[in-house]
Design a protein around this motif. Sequence first.
Motif, PDB file in Angstrom:
ATOM      1  N   TYR A  25       0.782  -5.855   7.579  1.00 26.57           N
ATOM      2  CA  TYR A  25      -0.163  -6.866   7.084  1.00 26.57           C
ATOM      3  C   TYR A  25      -0.214  -6.886   5.560  1.00 26.57           C
ATOM      4  CZ  TYR A  25      -3.405  -2.855   7.399  1.00 26.57           C
ATOM      5  OH  TYR A  25      -3.992  -1.621   7.293  1.00 26.57           O
ATOM      6  N   CYS A  27      -0.533  -4.731   3.168  1.00 21.84           N
ATOM      7  CA  CYS A  27      -1.645  -4.079   2.465  1.00 21.84           C
ATOM      8  C   CYS A  27      -1.203  -3.504   1.117  1.00 21.84           C
ATOM      9  CB  CYS A  27      -2.231  -2.963   3.327  1.00 21.84           C
ATOM     10  SG  CYS A  27      -1.087  -1.577   3.606  1.00 21.84           S
ATOM     11  N   GLY A  28       0.104  -3.230   0.998  1.00 19.53           N
ATOM     12  CA  GLY A  28       0.637  -2.751  -0.281  1.00 19.53           C
ATOM     13  C   GLY A  28       0.496  -1.248  -0.513  1.00 19.53           C
ATOM     14  N   ARG A  47       6.936  -3.003  -0.509  1.00 17.11           N
ATOM     15  CA  ARG A  47       6.180  -4.006   0.263  1.00 17.11           C
ATOM     16  C   ARG A  47       6.930  -5.343   0.286  1.00 17.11           C
ATOM     17  NH1 ARG A  47       4.095  -8.259  -0.708  1.00 17.11           N
ATOM     18  NH2 ARG A  47       4.292  -8.000  -2.951  1.00 17.11           N
ATOM     19  N   ILE A  50       9.943  -5.233   2.549  1.00 18.96           N
ATOM     20  CA  ILE A  50       9.552  -5.325   3.960  1.00 18.96           C
ATOM     21  C   ILE A  50       9.248  -6.775   4.328  1.00 18.96           C
ATOM     22  CG2 ILE A  50       7.664  -4.746   5.576  1.00 18.96           C
ATOM     23  CD1 ILE A  50       9.695  -2.508   5.236  1.00 18.96           C
ATOM     24  N   PRO A  83      -0.280   2.491   7.284  1.00 18.46           N
ATOM     25  CA  PRO A  83      -1.279   2.520   8.358  1.00 18.46           C
ATOM     26  C   PRO A  83      -0.752   1.950   9.671  1.00 18.46           C
ATOM     27  CG  PRO A  83      -1.783   0.792   6.770  1.00 18.46           C
ATOM     28  CD  PRO A  83      -0.658   1.580   6.196  1.00 18.46           C
ATOM     29  N   GLN A  84       0.327   1.180   9.593  1.00 19.34           N
ATOM     30  CA  GLN A  84       0.884   0.562  10.796  1.00 19.34           C
ATOM     31  C   GLN A  84       2.073   1.346  11.353  1.00 19.34           C
ATOM     32  OE1 GLN A  84      -1.625  -1.040  11.414  1.00 19.34           O
ATOM     33  NE2 GLN A  84      -0.883  -3.130  11.733  1.00 19.34           N
TER      34      GLN A  84
END
Length: 164
Positions: A25, A27-28, A47, A50, A83-84
């Motif tokens: 998402y 988030c960086g 980021r 991706i 986090p993912q």
Amino acid sequence: MVSVDYELRKKAMDANIKDALKYCYQCGRCTDVCPVSKVAPDRYNPRGNIMLSFLGLNVFNGQKNNFAIWGCTVCDTCDEICPQKIELTEIFTVLKNMSIARGEGPDYYTTQASTIYDAGKAIPMQPAIEKRREQLGLPKVEEPSVEEVQKILNETKLNVILKK
Ligand code: SF4
Ligand code: SF4
């Protein structure tokens, strides 16, 4: 008009276990912790890589020694912080392999690969090192079978990439 590279997109998706890439998402946090981005923020951004890979957009800028891809030192910090649970470095390996296949790999990589192809190992033995080993009473280093190493590397098509 923006063209989508479906091969890049598929390879990036396939590189991730459990299809995690689609849950990025943006988030960086990967960029926040990346030591390369800290010192070269305008030249390297995990980021962004991706995002472009997921969308199948042009992550290669068509230049040799493409730092935007090759700047990654594979320290794995981004993998640990995401986090993912996205395995960013797996995707970056895909990008590096694609960069080599496009003939855009950095010279220091192709030169090293060429040495391994020709000598069967990364650092060929030098007479000075042999002499020093002898003085220290160390055993002779066995030479690898260059033919066998080349046979394996040919299976990976390295000879084609290196034009051997
Ligand atoms: S840390 Fe993970 S979720 Fe966040 S931008 Fe990077 S890859 Fe995407
Ligand atoms: S693995 Fe690469 S992209 Fe990830 S934090 Fe380390 S240098 Fe940056």
